[in-house]
Write an enzyme that holds these catalytic residues in place. Sequence first.
Site, short mmCIF file in Angstrom:
data_model
loop_
_atom_site.label_atom_id
_atom_site.label_comp_id
_atom_site.label_asym_id
_atom_site.label_seq_id
_atom_site.Cartn_x
_atom_site.Cartn_y
_atom_site.Cartn_z
N LYS A 173 7.50 -0.35 -0.87
CA LYS A 173 8.38 -1.57 -0.15
C LYS A 173 8.48 -2.45 -1.47
CE LYS A 173 9.16 -5.59 3.06
NZ LYS A 173 9.11 -5.64 3.84
N LYS B 229 3.32 -3.13 -0.72
CA LYS B 229 4.69 -3.57 -0.69
C LYS B 229 4.04 -4.61 -1.64
CE LYS B 229 6.06 -7.42 2.49
NZ LYS B 229 5.96 -7.60 4.00
C1 PBG Z 1 6.80 -9.93 7.12
C2 PBG Z 1 7.86 -8.91 6.32
C3 PBG Z 1 8.79 -9.13 5.18
C4 PBG Z 1 9.46 -8.43 5.01
C5 PBG Z 1 9.15 -7.03 6.38
N1 PBG Z 1 7.97 -7.41 6.90
C6 PBG Z 1 9.32 -10.32 4.26
C7 PBG Z 1 7.95 -10.62 3.83
O1 PBG Z 1 6.87 -10.03 2.79
O2 PBG Z 1 8.61 -12.01 3.11
C8 PBG Z 1 11.00 -7.77 4.25
C9 PBG Z 1 12.34 -7.04 4.77
C10 PBG Z 1 13.38 -7.40 3.76
O3 PBG Z 1 13.10 -7.92 3.24
O4 PBG Z 1 14.29 -6.47 4.22
N2 PBG Z 1 5.44 -9.74 6.63
#
Ligand code: PBG
Length: 325
Positions: free
Chosen positions: A250, A197
């Site tokens: 991601k 991520k």
């Molecule tokens: C939070 C989380 C996020 C997303 C999924 N879970 C945002 C972040 O890490 O700030 C993002 C999903 C998206 O942008 O569609 N832990």
Amino acid sequence: MINITHRPRRNRKSAAIRNLVQENEVRVNDLIFPLFLIEGKNKKTEVASMPGIFRFSTDLLLKEIETCMKLGIMTFDIFPSISDKLKDKKASEALNKKGLYLNAIKEIKKHFPEAMIMTDVAMDPYSSDGHDGLVKNGKIVNDETLEILAKMALAQAEAGADILGPSDMMDGRVGYIRETLDENGFTDVSIMSYTAKYASAFYGPFRDALSSAPKFGDKKTYQMNPANSKEALIEADLDMNEGADFLMVKPALSYMDVIKLLNDNFNLPIAAYNVSGEYAMVKAAAAKGWIEGDKIRDEILLSLKRAGASVILTYFAKEFALAKR
Ligand code: PBG
């Protein structure tokens, strides 16, 4: 007549032959639909930066899930929008069995036992600091966060979650959560780890949807540097050994090389999260008439499969399923 032995165009000469040699295809079964949950009854509000995507109160969320299941979507990832007054440093609301999130999970599983419900394990929607981990002296502390995450994970499993999605990027969280689940008899609950991520600007619209942006700083001490790919292999190795059932990358589009890298090196199913900013860009350009939104949507999803994702989390899930009918 020029002598060309190999003419790849032969395999493109008609729709029938193109279909015959097609290597990849997106099935509705490959998709996970992320859904936003809010307090109240009979409430549905559109996310301004994500046209076509709504936040639903529990009653309407149930209806939405029913509609999507009729279209063949079976897996849903639920994200709660928590009111500011319920947020604190330790994300205590995440453990409230009567709270919005756990109650909704229970309701969904009661109505649709055959659906797969995925939950998000991270502190940010409940944290007054807006960070995924516990903040102490301006730092996000790893090991104390694990205890909170494990409690959160256990509460979600107790509510009926089928797949847990640790999205926090703390070290050791997959193993810690796996152990907690197993000790409590939840050996059947799966973990889809947010393995690679990245600290990305593509999450902007999601943070608008949930008002979950960090109150200070950024997420760069836990989410990965977009410049790195070897680091994704380190994370994937750890997650696999700690018991993850899926490895996720991601965002998706700018990280297709990472999807391929993990798919080439690991035998677990690879998931790609086609995130909020990726959805917003397509919708914005399509609304201006600058691109053909539907075709771009299909091309994006297909390219993620080609890169090696067998599972795609996408806000396009419902409209893709509708278009496929
Ligand atoms: C939070 C989380 C996020 C997303 C999924 N879970 C945002 C972040 O890490 O700030 C993002 C999903 C998206 O942008 O569609 N832990």
